[in-house]
Design a protein around this motif. Sequence first.
Motif, PDB file in Angstrom:
ATOM      1  N   MET A   1       4.831  38.214  24.114  1.00 28.59           N
ATOM      2  CA  MET A   1       3.591  39.014  24.137  1.00 28.59           C
ATOM      3  C   MET A   1       2.466  38.271  23.399  1.00 28.59           C
ATOM      4  O   MET A   1       1.310  38.280  23.838  1.00 28.59           O
ATOM      5  CB  MET A   1       3.802  40.357  23.434  1.00 28.59           C
ATOM      6  N   ALA A   2       2.828  37.662  22.264  1.00 24.93           N
ATOM      7  CA  ALA A   2       1.806  36.970  21.468  1.00 24.93           C
ATOM      8  C   ALA A   2       1.242  35.785  22.246  1.00 24.93           C
ATOM      9  O   ALA A   2       0.032  35.535  22.231  1.00 24.93           O
ATOM     10  CB  ALA A   2       2.400  36.517  20.137  1.00 24.93           C
ATOM     11  N   SER A   3       2.095  35.069  22.961  1.00 15.75           N
ATOM     12  CA  SER A   3       1.605  33.929  23.740  1.00 15.75           C
ATOM     13  C   SER A   3       0.777  34.400  24.927  1.00 15.75           C
ATOM     14  O   SER A   3      -0.187  33.753  25.327  1.00 15.75           O
ATOM     15  CB  SER A   3       2.775  33.068  24.231  1.00 15.75           C
ATOM     16  N   LEU A   4       1.163  35.535  25.489  1.00 11.90           N
ATOM     17  CA  LEU A   4       0.375  36.116  26.584  1.00 11.90           C
ATOM     18  C   LEU A   4      -1.036  36.451  26.092  1.00 11.90           C
ATOM     19  O   LEU A   4      -2.030  36.063  26.712  1.00 11.90           O
ATOM     20  CB  LEU A   4       1.081  37.384  27.080  1.00 11.90           C
ATOM     21  N   ARG A   5      -1.076  37.137  24.947  1.00  8.46           N
ATOM     22  CA  ARG A   5      -2.391  37.559  24.429  1.00  8.46           C
ATOM     23  C   ARG A   5      -3.243  36.345  24.060  1.00  8.46           C
ATOM     24  O   ARG A   5      -4.425  36.291  24.332  1.00  8.46           O
ATOM     25  CB  ARG A   5      -2.202  38.449  23.196  1.00  8.46           C
ATOM     26  N   ALA A   6      -2.615  35.358  23.426  1.00  9.07           N
ATOM     27  CA  ALA A   6      -3.370  34.185  22.963  1.00  9.07           C
ATOM     28  C   ALA A   6      -3.601  33.183  24.090  1.00  9.07           C
ATOM     29  O   ALA A   6      -4.243  32.162  23.892  1.00  9.07           O
ATOM     30  CB  ALA A   6      -2.620  33.519  21.815  1.00  9.07           C
ATOM     31  N   LYS A   7      -3.030  33.452  25.263  1.00  9.54           N
ATOM     32  CA  LYS A   7      -3.093  32.526  26.401  1.00  9.54           C
ATOM     33  C   LYS A   7      -2.545  31.158  26.009  1.00  9.54           C
ATOM     34  O   LYS A   7      -3.070  30.118  26.402  1.00  9.54           O
ATOM     35  CB  LYS A   7      -4.521  32.403  26.933  1.00  9.54           C
ATOM     36  N   LYS A   8      -1.542  31.203  25.196  1.00  8.61           N
ATOM     37  CA  LYS A   8      -0.965  29.952  24.713  1.00  8.61           C
ATOM     38  C   LYS A   8      -0.004  29.382  25.758  1.00  8.61           C
ATOM     39  O   LYS A   8       0.960  30.055  26.123  1.00  8.61           O
ATOM     40  CB  LYS A   8      -0.187  30.221  23.419  1.00  8.61           C
ATOM     41  N   PRO A   9      -0.255  28.177  26.244  1.00  9.49           N
ATOM     42  CA  PRO A   9       0.667  27.608  27.223  1.00  9.49           C
ATOM     43  C   PRO A   9       2.076  27.425  26.641  1.00  9.49           C
ATOM     44  O   PRO A   9       2.221  27.109  25.459  1.00  9.49           O
ATOM     45  CB  PRO A   9       0.044  26.256  27.568  1.00  9.49           C
ATOM     46  N   VAL A  10       3.082  27.668  27.461  1.00  5.99           N
ATOM     47  CA  VAL A  10       4.467  27.461  27.014  1.00  5.99           C
ATOM     48  C   VAL A  10       5.094  26.378  27.892  1.00  5.99           C
ATOM     49  O   VAL A  10       4.798  26.293  29.083  1.00  5.99           O
ATOM     50  CB  VAL A  10       5.306  28.763  27.091  1.00  5.99           C
ATOM     51  N   GLY A  11       5.947  25.587  27.286  1.00  4.74           N
ATOM     52  CA  GLY A  11       6.651  24.565  28.055  1.00  4.74           C
ATOM     53  C   GLY A  11       7.824  25.212  28.777  1.00  4.74           C
ATOM     54  O   GLY A  11       8.428  26.141  28.272  1.00  4.74           O
ATOM     55  N   VAL A  12       8.129  24.713  29.965  1.00  8.44           N
ATOM     56  CA  VAL A  12       9.282  25.270  30.695  1.00  8.44           C
ATOM     57  C   VAL A  12      10.283  24.151  30.989  1.00  8.44           C
ATOM     58  O   VAL A  12       9.917  23.042  31.382  1.00  8.44           O
ATOM     59  CB  VAL A  12       8.842  25.976  32.003  1.00  8.44           C
ATOM     60  N   ILE A  13      11.561  24.500  30.772  1.00  2.80           N
ATOM     61  CA  ILE A  13      12.668  23.577  31.053  1.00  2.80           C
ATOM     62  C   ILE A  13      13.571  24.265  32.062  1.00  2.80           C
ATOM     63  O   ILE A  13      13.787  25.485  31.968  1.00  2.80           O
ATOM     64  CB  ILE A  13      13.456  23.301  29.751  1.00  2.80           C
ATOM     65  N   VAL A  14      14.081  23.506  33.005  1.00  6.52           N
ATOM     66  CA  VAL A  14      15.006  24.095  33.963  1.00  6.52           C
ATOM     67  C   VAL A  14      16.374  23.438  33.795  1.00  6.52           C
ATOM     68  O   VAL A  14      16.469  22.238  33.538  1.00  6.52           O
ATOM     69  CB  VAL A  14      14.459  23.967  35.413  1.00  6.52           C
TER      70      VAL A  14
END
Length: 716
Positions: A145-158
């Motif tokens: 939720m915090a990253s959503l609100r801050a629009k903070k990009p997240v790294g994704v690993i598959v």
Amino acid sequence: MELTVVGDFPLSEGSKRLASETVPTADHPSKRLRQSSETPQLMTEATLSQGVDEVEHRQAGPPAWSNSRQQIGDTIEWFHCMQGGAAHNGLKCTGVLLDADNGERSLMSDEVIITRTGGDCTGAGQTLSLKQNQSPKGIIIRSIMASLRAKKPVGVIVGVRNELLKVKIPHRYCVMDWFLITNVWMEKMGKYAGFRFRLEKLDLSTKGWWAEQGPNEELPLAPRNLNRPPPTRECSVCGKPSIQVYIRPGWMCLEPSCRKFWKIGNKEPKEFEYHPDFLNYRHPRGPDIPNSGPLVNVVDRNLEPPEGVADREEWRGIVCPECRKCIQRVTWDAWDCTDDALREPEETCCYRVVRRIREIPLQSILKGVRPYTRRQLQASIQPVIDKRSLEPYELRTYEIPNGGSITHFVSNPTINERADGPNHLFSELQRLDLGLKRYPLGSAQGENEKEGGGAESHPRHLPVSSKRKSSKRKSCKKSTCRVKGTLTCHFAVNYGVPYKYVVSVESRAFSDAPVPILTALGRLSWATEKAVTGAGGQYQAPNELLALGYFEQMSIGFHDDGEKGLGPTIATLSLGTRSRMHIRMKDKYYFGISKSHVATSDDPVLPGCINEKERRSLKKSFDKGQITAEDFAAQRVAMLRRPGSRHSPKLLSLELKHGDLVVMHGAALQKYYEHAVEPDNGLRFALTARYIETNSDMDRIKGSFKLQDNQIYDGQ
Ligand SMILES: O=C(O)CCC(=O)C(=O)O
Ligand SMILES: [Fe+2]
């Protein structure tokens, strides 16, 4: 459960105009902004518009990959996490791993991911299911939720077990790219309500390596629309807004506290189809999206290391500049792409970069050391102090209840500064090639489980506790899980009779040992003899020496040294930075029961264990034949409790300083108790000598030694 559904970010007027008006051209300024995985990204309006209709190039492959979670966690800044699907820094989500089970209705396309959050599940792998409604208070969901609100990009690993991607995933774990979390909402999954979230690839100007090959590579493969956000409606019952995720069955209230939650009419839907606008819209990329920094750091480790430090940077993993694998620091003085216990046969990269730490002067480690607080050095056992017998050492002897004794030989500058003394040894060990390496779990021994039970005990390889200095570490409490291939959190090498600490590696013979190892052996033999004869025992010269090396933030977790054939006496010389040695009863003897509620079979009921009085009287009845073995076990199971994550309290914590020696004496000490060592920041070596019985002539030869006169120690 009260939850405000966090929806999409509304498109601003400006971005709406931009999306419909900008026409990309070949010399569009956005081309200059094209991002590589190594350059910080700043999403501008131009970048966004440029990505609408045209894709410039496809990534050749993952910017980083690995064969294990630890390799990723050790190397990728935003994914310091050994378990679970989401990494966070205590506040915000920093990375997401999509491996085996992403839950029903999950989706991964070229640019959009829809998945669920982890936690509150039972089962494993592909069959995870919620065991209760997910709480918005959990750290993972709060961080998302915090990253959503801050629009903070997240790294994704598959991970390779992911079945959502249509392309072959080339390695066990592959870094994808930066993504934006655009929506978080709740759905019914099985019987319970859980969180789901939608992510969008941040950089729309390049195709990810995982994108499906299309007939026209110039066009974006995924359809996009920027000016038609999916519809949001207010619920007529609870009044809360929910986004329309599905075109079939249609709009539903996504507020779990509402009686209309996840219902069409009064029924829960069975069939689902995503709303095309929910899949195709793209969140506006504006200057309000914070700079995500480099996705992957390819650091030039050929640079000369800084003087006087052996800090975390010196043993953090690096991304191989040639094959992009995450390479851990396995060897004391190098990163080596070939040195991976989990290396796959098709891997051929031979990249190696040697980086010896520059010699660290002892003074830099010893200066400004503040004393440990009383809390850090708890001791429920008081020592017998002897300042005279072995002057200039001070002896502190601790009697461990039913566990033998621990003798601490406290050193001082007079001892340390003498020729061939601890100061000299500390300097020599840094200069020499001792053969120190970190070993993978699975090929190492010394785990607490070997006696059966006690599965919760902390393996020796891993850090003492998750309560480390850096907040990054704190954020992943489960970073100490025992996964095959996990490397020890210290470097090791064995001399003399194999200690079986590391089964896959032959021990080096004392005849091939560098002089400082023999000098240390002389001191350890002396301390062993003094402690054993002082306790009325019979001295047996050690025939094995295990050298451990610790860079900053390394440690050794709770373990015992009780290998088969091990003599009752173990002596350690500490060199370099100060450390704390902790002793505690093994959990199975403290609680009298395993985590899975099986009564400990050989429970001696040690002084200080939980429910001591009741356990003792029950044991008496059993020993006298008044109750059967079954009743004995059943009554203990009924009586004893084992709180999930709790461990036996520390019985004793010693402050080990440069030059100090510690001798543990008594087989029961290894059987019923365990120890851990937590160094301060700075470089440290621990040299431990033991006697190990062996039937092998070869091992006997390796373990035999003849010290030179100047290596025989007399305590001065
Ligand atoms: O680092 C230390 O002082 C302890 C080493 C140890 O426990 C061991 O080698 O088994
Ligand atoms: Fe040990």
